[in-house]
Enzyme design. Structure first.
Site, PDB file in Angstrom:
ATOM      1  N   HIS A   1       4.650  -7.288   9.678  1.00  0.00           N
ATOM      2  CA  HIS A   1       5.967  -8.095   9.526  1.00  0.00           C
ATOM      3  C   HIS A   1       6.762  -7.933  10.478  1.00  0.00           C
ATOM      4  CE1 HIS A   1       7.874  -5.008   7.241  1.00  0.00           C
ATOM      5  NE2 HIS A   1       6.577  -5.025   6.398  1.00  0.00           N
TER       6      HIS A   1
ATOM      7  N   ASP B   1      12.088   3.383   4.544  1.00  0.00           N
ATOM      8  CA  ASP B   1      11.484   4.498   3.773  1.00  0.00           C
ATOM      9  C   ASP B   1      12.408   5.541   4.165  1.00  0.00           C
ATOM     10  OD1 ASP B   1       8.805   3.414   2.750  1.00  0.00           O
ATOM     11  OD2 ASP B   1       8.975   2.400   4.971  1.00  0.00           O
TER      12      ASP B   1
ATOM     13  N   SER C   1       8.307  -5.967   3.528  1.00  0.00           N
ATOM     14  CA  SER C   1       7.474  -5.205   2.841  1.00  0.00           C
ATOM     15  C   SER C   1       5.819  -5.889   2.750  1.00  0.00           C
ATOM     16  CB  SER C   1       7.574  -4.476   1.471  1.00  0.00           C
ATOM     17  OG  SER C   1       6.460  -3.944   0.973  1.00  0.00           O
TER      18      SER C   1
ATOM     19  N   GLY D   1       9.750  -6.596   9.936  1.00  0.00           N
ATOM     20  CA  GLY D   1      10.232  -5.128  10.086  1.00  0.00           C
ATOM     21  C   GLY D   1       9.535  -4.174  10.939  1.00  0.00           C
ATOM     22  N   HIS D   2       8.135  -4.195  10.936  1.00  0.00           N
ATOM     23  CA  HIS D   2       7.243  -3.432  11.947  1.00  0.00           C
ATOM     24  C   HIS D   2       7.678  -3.959  13.340  1.00  0.00           C
ATOM     25  CE1 HIS D   2       4.574  -3.447   8.260  1.00  0.00           C
ATOM     26  NE2 HIS D   2       4.676  -2.319   8.516  1.00  0.00           N
TER      27      HIS D   2
ATOM     28  N   GLN E   1      11.126   9.149   3.542  1.00  0.00           N
ATOM     29  CA  GLN E   1       9.886   9.342   4.501  1.00  0.00           C
ATOM     30  C   GLN E   1      10.605   9.970   5.515  1.00  0.00           C
ATOM     31  OE1 GLN E   1       6.391   6.777   4.777  1.00  0.00           O
ATOM     32  NE2 GLN E   1       7.216   6.116   6.380  1.00  0.00           N
TER      33      GLN E   1
ATOM     34  N   ARG F   1       3.869  -5.431   0.692  1.00  0.00           N
ATOM     35  CA  ARG F   1       3.744  -5.418  -0.683  1.00  0.00           C
ATOM     36  C   ARG F   1       4.205  -6.851  -1.295  1.00  0.00           C
ATOM     37  NH1 ARG F   1       4.013   0.108  -0.796  1.00  0.00           N
ATOM     38  NH2 ARG F   1       2.041   1.034  -1.418  1.00  0.00           N
TER      39      ARG F   1
HETATM   40  P1  AMP Z   1       4.057   1.023   6.736  1.00  0.00           P
HETATM   41  O1  AMP Z   1       3.306   0.248   7.326  1.00  0.00           O
HETATM   42  O2  AMP Z   1       4.852   0.138   5.451  1.00  0.00           O
HETATM   43  O3  AMP Z   1       3.719   2.592   6.603  1.00  0.00           O
HETATM   44  O4  AMP Z   1       5.435   1.047   7.745  1.00  0.00           O
HETATM   45  C1  AMP Z   1       5.514   1.527   9.038  1.00  0.00           C
HETATM   46  C2  AMP Z   1       6.788   1.729   9.511  1.00  0.00           C
HETATM   47  O5  AMP Z   1       7.539   0.474   9.452  1.00  0.00           O
HETATM   48  C3  AMP Z   1       7.591   2.855   8.555  1.00  0.00           C
HETATM   49  O6  AMP Z   1       8.386   3.609   9.514  1.00  0.00           O
HETATM   50  C4  AMP Z   1       8.479   1.749   7.656  1.00  0.00           C
HETATM   51  O7  AMP Z   1       9.859   2.408   7.244  1.00  0.00           O
HETATM   52  C5  AMP Z   1       8.913   0.628   8.727  1.00  0.00           C
HETATM   53  N1  AMP Z   1       9.066  -0.548   7.905  1.00  0.00           N
HETATM   54  C6  AMP Z   1       8.683  -1.108   6.871  1.00  0.00           C
HETATM   55  N2  AMP Z   1       9.180  -2.058   6.536  1.00  0.00           N
HETATM   56  C7  AMP Z   1      10.523  -2.085   7.236  1.00  0.00           C
HETATM   57  C8  AMP Z   1      11.599  -2.896   7.072  1.00  0.00           C
HETATM   58  N3  AMP Z   1      11.670  -4.115   6.372  1.00  0.00           N
HETATM   59  N4  AMP Z   1      12.435  -2.843   8.009  1.00  0.00           N
HETATM   60  C9  AMP Z   1      12.419  -1.661   8.893  1.00  0.00           C
HETATM   61  N5  AMP Z   1      11.580  -0.988   9.170  1.00  0.00           N
HETATM   62  C10 AMP Z   1      10.403  -1.082   8.174  1.00  0.00           C
END
Ligand code: AMP
Length: 284
Positions: free
Chosen positions: A32, A150, A185, A34-35, A153, A187
């Site tokens: 999304h 996160d 997210s 964010g990524h 994390q 989710r």
């Molecule tokens: P994930 O695929 O959920 O493991 O996330 C991969 C990376 O994207 C991790 O470093 C997350 O913290 C970051 N991430 C996920 N959602 C967001 C968001 N809404 N804003 C900024 N970074 C995000």
């Protein structure tokens, strides 16, 4: 965009490019905005950006969550292509764990992994440390990009990098939110319409805590947010904690730390949402 699935091919590709800097964004896919913000930041700051998509089985304490985790490589690949990503690294489980998954990276995390998420998701951070360690071994990036979303994390990975003297800089990107404030997210897509409608209440309550620091105690703020987030049907806060941003230890007074963060995990039906907000960040 180059799509690579093995560590060997990735190594020879990066060697051939002789680039000055490699930025790395590890993800579990279902991408999304964010990524994509992390990817764009990396693209601006590095010659090459590697984005990995790997749904890491060892970090799921809930097997049902692993099974239901959204996977759509084709759609992810076109999103990454649209922001000119250099490399999509999509390894198999065997490629990531050639000697099996049953091992642990020994690193002193100073208790960062036992609090908050660590309390409710046993083994989760062992899996996160294991996979990020392994991915860093394969990609060897100059800069590693992670999201503030996160919070625990990135704190743990920062500690791991420091402790093991790994040669990469950790760069943290702020949380990207939907228009109504809900932190993006993968989710979120699984929320029912009604739960999605109420989910921004998490962000609104974090904002409210920030606005009440002068007038309310830490505990009062937590109590009000807990009550508010229990109101919509099917919503249940698992924790709302105000902590020292460095140690992640809970604080009881606003004067207890210079760097203060509030973190929340809330069940919206059977979907667990997390969010956080930096409340105070004073340079010492
Ligand atoms: P994930 O695929 O959920 O493991 O996330 C991969 C990376 O994207 C991790 O470093 C997350 O913290 C970051 N991430 C996920 N959602 C967001 C968001 N809404 N804003 C900024 N970074 C995000």
């Amino acid at each position: 965009m180059k799509i690579i699935t093995t560590a060997k091919k990735l190594k020879s590709y990066l060697k051939k490019k002789k680039s000055k800097s490699v930025g790395f964004v590890p993800t579990m896919g279902a991408l999304h905005n964010g990524h994509l913000s992390l990817v764009e930041m990396s693209m601006m700051q590095n010659d090459i950006t590697v984005v990995s998509i790997f749904v890491n089985p060892t970090q799921f304490n809930d097997k049902d969550d692993l099974k239901k985790y959204p996977r759509n490589l084709d759609q992810d690949a076109s999103l990454l292509e649209s922001v000119n990503t250099t490399v999509l690294f999509a390894p198999s489980t065997e490629e990531v764990y050639p000697n099996g998954m049953d091992y642990k990276i020994e690193v002193d995390l100073k208790g960062l992994d036992t609090r908050l998420e660590g309390e409710f998701r046993p083994g989760h951070f062992d899996g996160v440390v294991q996979v990020v360690h392994r991915l860093l071994e394969m990609v060897k990036p100059t800069n590693l990009y992670m999201g503030q979303k996160d919070f625990q994390q990135f704190s743990i990975i920062g500690r791991m990098i420091k402790s093991l003297k790994m040669k990469t800089n950790l760069i943290v990107h702020p949380i990207i939110r939907d228009k109504d404030g809900l932190a993006l997210s993968s989710r979120n897509k699984r929320l029912t319409e009604a739960k999605r409608k109420w989910a921004p209440l998490i962000y609104l309550n974090l904002l409210r805590i920030k606005a009440s620091m002068e007038t309310h105690s830490v505990q009062e703020c937590i109590d009000i947010a807990t009550a508010n987030l229990s109101l919509p049907l099917g919503f249940k806060p698992e924790y709302i904690q105000v902590v020292d941003g460095k140690t992640l230890k809970p604080i009881t007074d606003w004067k207890d730390a210079k760097y203060i963060v509030v973190l929340a995990a809330v069940w919206a039906g059977n979907i667990r949402l997390i969010d956080n907000m930096i409340l105070k960040m004073k340079k010492s």
